[in-house]
Design a protein around this motif. Sequence first.
Motif, PDB file in Angstrom:
ATOM      1  N   ILE A 242      15.920  46.893 -10.623  1.00  0.00           N
ATOM      2  CA  ILE A 242      15.684  46.575  -9.206  1.00  0.00           C
ATOM      3  C   ILE A 242      15.826  47.819  -8.324  1.00  0.00           C
ATOM      4  O   ILE A 242      15.021  48.069  -7.441  1.00  0.00           O
ATOM      5  N   ILE A 243      16.836  48.638  -8.608  1.00  0.00           N
ATOM      6  CA  ILE A 243      17.030  49.830  -7.764  1.00  0.00           C
ATOM      7  C   ILE A 243      15.832  50.790  -7.932  1.00  0.00           C
ATOM      8  O   ILE A 243      15.382  51.405  -6.973  1.00  0.00           O
ATOM      9  N   TRP A 244      15.284  50.859  -9.141  1.00  0.00           N
ATOM     10  CA  TRP A 244      14.078  51.680  -9.330  1.00  0.00           C
ATOM     11  C   TRP A 244      12.905  51.101  -8.543  1.00  0.00           C
ATOM     12  O   TRP A 244      12.130  51.820  -7.936  1.00  0.00           O
ATOM     13  N   GLN A 245      12.781  49.767  -8.591  1.00  0.00           N
ATOM     14  CA  GLN A 245      11.657  49.141  -7.900  1.00  0.00           C
ATOM     15  C   GLN A 245      11.713  49.400  -6.395  1.00  0.00           C
ATOM     16  O   GLN A 245      10.688  49.455  -5.724  1.00  0.00           O
ATOM     17  N   PHE A 246      12.913  49.585  -5.875  1.00  0.00           N
ATOM     18  CA  PHE A 246      13.061  49.905  -4.459  1.00  0.00           C
ATOM     19  C   PHE A 246      12.943  51.411  -4.210  1.00  0.00           C
ATOM     20  O   PHE A 246      13.113  51.871  -3.082  1.00  0.00           O
ATOM     21  N   GLY A 247      12.691  52.176  -5.255  1.00  0.00           N
ATOM     22  CA  GLY A 247      12.508  53.613  -5.088  1.00  0.00           C
ATOM     23  C   GLY A 247      13.791  54.419  -5.180  1.00  0.00           C
ATOM     24  O   GLY A 247      13.792  55.617  -4.911  1.00  0.00           O
ATOM     25  N   GLY A 248      14.897  53.780  -5.558  1.00  0.00           N
ATOM     26  CA  GLY A 248      16.162  54.503  -5.653  1.00  0.00           C
ATOM     27  C   GLY A 248      16.568  54.771  -7.095  1.00  0.00           C
ATOM     28  O   GLY A 248      15.838  54.448  -8.035  1.00  0.00           O
ATOM     29  N   ARG A 249      17.718  55.378  -7.268  1.00  0.00           N
ATOM     30  CA  ARG A 249      18.285  55.622  -8.596  1.00  0.00           C
ATOM     31  C   ARG A 249      19.798  55.590  -8.474  1.00  0.00           C
ATOM     32  O   ARG A 249      20.341  55.847  -7.413  1.00  0.00           O
ATOM     33  N   SER A 261      21.461  56.875  -0.993  1.00  0.00           N
ATOM     34  CA  SER A 261      20.097  56.867  -0.450  1.00  0.00           C
ATOM     35  C   SER A 261      19.812  55.525   0.220  1.00  0.00           C
ATOM     36  O   SER A 261      20.384  54.493  -0.138  1.00  0.00           O
ATOM     37  N   GLN A 262      18.888  55.566   1.184  1.00  0.00           N
ATOM     38  CA  GLN A 262      18.503  54.338   1.877  1.00  0.00           C
ATOM     39  C   GLN A 262      17.927  53.327   0.883  1.00  0.00           C
ATOM     40  O   GLN A 262      18.160  52.127   0.987  1.00  0.00           O
ATOM     41  N   GLN A 263      17.189  53.841  -0.132  1.00  0.00           N
ATOM     42  CA  GLN A 263      16.578  52.937  -1.108  1.00  0.00           C
ATOM     43  C   GLN A 263      17.646  52.169  -1.893  1.00  0.00           C
ATOM     44  O   GLN A 263      17.507  50.972  -2.154  1.00  0.00           O
ATOM     45  N   ALA A 264      18.699  52.882  -2.275  1.00  0.00           N
ATOM     46  CA  ALA A 264      19.776  52.220  -3.028  1.00  0.00           C
ATOM     47  C   ALA A 264      20.447  51.161  -2.166  1.00  0.00           C
ATOM     48  O   ALA A 264      20.767  50.063  -2.643  1.00  0.00           O
ATOM     49  N   ILE A 265      20.646  51.492  -0.890  1.00  0.00           N
ATOM     50  CA  ILE A 265      21.282  50.536   0.027  1.00  0.00           C
ATOM     51  C   ILE A 265      20.379  49.311   0.215  1.00  0.00           C
ATOM     52  O   ILE A 265      20.840  48.170   0.155  1.00  0.00           O
TER      53      ILE A 265
END
Lengths: 462, 293
Positions: A242-249, A261-265
Amino acid sequence: MSKLTRRHLLGMAGGAAALGLVGCGGDDDDDTTGGDPATTGPASTAGNSASPATTTKFGGVKPAAQITFWSVHPANSKAVEEELIKRFEAKNPDIKVKLETAGANYAEVSQKFNAGLAAKQIPDVVMLSDVWWFKYFLAKTITPMDDLLKELKVETADYQDTLFKDYQYDGKQWAMPFARSTPLFYYNKQKWSAAGLPDRGPKTWDEMDEWGAKLQAKAGANEYAFTHVKGDSYAAWTFQGIIWQFGGRYSDEQFKMLLDSQQAIDAGNYVRSQVFSKKYANVTANSETADFVAGTTASMLSSTGGLAGVLRDAKFEVGTAFYPEKTKFGCPTGGAGLGIPEAVPDANKVAAMTFIKFITEPENTAYYSQNVGYMPVRKSAVTGPMAEFLKSKPQFKTAIDQLAKTQPQDSARVYIPGGDAILGKGLERMILNNEDAKNVWPDVKKELEKAYENDVKPKLKA
Amino acid sequence: MRKLPWKEWVLFLAFVSPNLVLLVLFTYKPLLETFRLSFYNWDLISPTKTWVGMDNYTDYFSDETDRYIIRNTFVFTFATVCSTLVFGLMLALLLNRRLRGRDAARTVLFAPYVVSGAAIGIVWLFVFDPRFGLVAAILDRLGIASPNWYNDPNYAMPMVIIVYTWRNLGYAVVVYLAGLQTIPRELYEAARVDGAGSFTRFRRITLPHLSPVTFFLLVTSILGSMQAFDIIRVMTQGGPLDSTKTMVYQVYEQGFVNYRVGAASTVATVLFVFLLVVTVLQVRFLERRVHYS
């Protein structure tokens, strides 16, 4: 009063026992389990036993007559493992394999292996999950397999690339894939059609939100459209996708933590919103597959490893699909591989690799996959022995198709000992306690950084 | 002290050494070893340990989670000890009467104490299941929605407290019963003649005579509760969100799950000091108020 003082003393002894729990392995500073990390390369101990005709130190080594295999029989696979051993012994009458149950899950086999290393009672083949093998690489207690693979002419090119490469570090192979999985989106077709949904998984999380509301409208008391798992059921594994799908790691390859990162949040707050504001998801009390089979959740993200069991137990038609996407697709692999301890004699290493080679041969990995649900680890298994089966059981095919799109997990979860638990606890704060990811991730980040500094960094330098 | 002749010394050593050797080997040596390990970082298997001085202790005392776990340990201990003693005494008073089926009731009450904690944990997990469990069914009859005992940090601790108390109640009852049997009947008869009511008789005769037993139970229950492990391991694994994590569980988790032996030894050492202090305080201050007949 005399009784009292005796009790009192006993009590103190009890307190001491709590201490003794830790003290027990304490005095073996000089043991040989790890070897001397500085000098014991794979080649330096061999020398004299290698015959000049072969290229590796294992040339001419006669396989041991008996080896021990520590397994946790993931997804109730004991009978299937026994069948594989029967086939192996029929083919290799000189090698007997003793299957031992080394725990109920991956953490327990790791604990047992650790204790075994201290007590010098170790198996020849040990099952190590995605989050555990690296610890034993760091401690230099599992053997590099490259020479063994060469000596026994294992067709490494036929192994699924992602699954095989997961165990490479420092240019060497440290384990072989065996019970490997990916998370899969499972859905209850009966509930899907009752809610008027098409017979497929949601393409995106936005679509899932829409469908979740529709499913929830039809749900009975204590029923949900989707379910999350708690930390010790590997929440950080399904959330890895899911975190990858949102662009985070979680982190990058150099162990830099990227949770601020904002993506992880956003990813963290998204799963939280499924439970607390959109209210179509819950957190399972103990097992997501049990809830799914019982019909109290209409869908779930769960390992392919349980697929055969779910299909067997569910009283309704089960559909499987890829992970939903957000800004992109993302899916980790998981499950367990097989390692060989460094401290066992060469003869045992050769016998162990002979066994690993055999049970991952196309027919055998196909047999294992069909009867349990894990991925066939060989490419030719999919086109060969499993082709017919996949036609009749399309649910299995989804998993294999998705495998091509997987990527290796972030270092924070799989390379930091205890990293999975730290991440899992952070996720629990969001999905159980409704805490904002913005406040949770910094704590998690700090804890992961500390664990890296203490447990990983000093050993990588050495 | 008068000097002992050497023969008596030999005899003394012969009697004391089997126990002493075992204690030294399996209790005091690991204890000291643990204390030593709390100054190192070690993962249980690498050949080298890193000396870190007081780092493990400064880490431990500056961490919020660690304080939360200490608090949990005391909450758990306080609640289980109080409820075990209070309910234990009540049940013992009841079972001390000449009731029909009294022996059967005593046996039933004591049984949980000898059952394995793991089995108890698994059975109670079913009882507390928020959808299909017995507790949910009873609450449902009363029109109350069952709390999610496994997932709600506010309910998980009460759940393990209830189970742990249930398990140890039988032991307290048996000890209290034994205590009740030793109170001379004449005292009650005399009190009755003097016109004392049942509450006065309980307060003035029963309670004072039970004080040695209560003190004994207090010491052993506190030590037992502070080291409770099996039920927590099986039912909650210290979760959700550390809400049922106690210090002993933390020792296990740090040592054998995270393989941070230094950190685990630190917790174990702190726990040991707590137990020592609690026990010394009890013996010094509470024992004075114990009435021995």
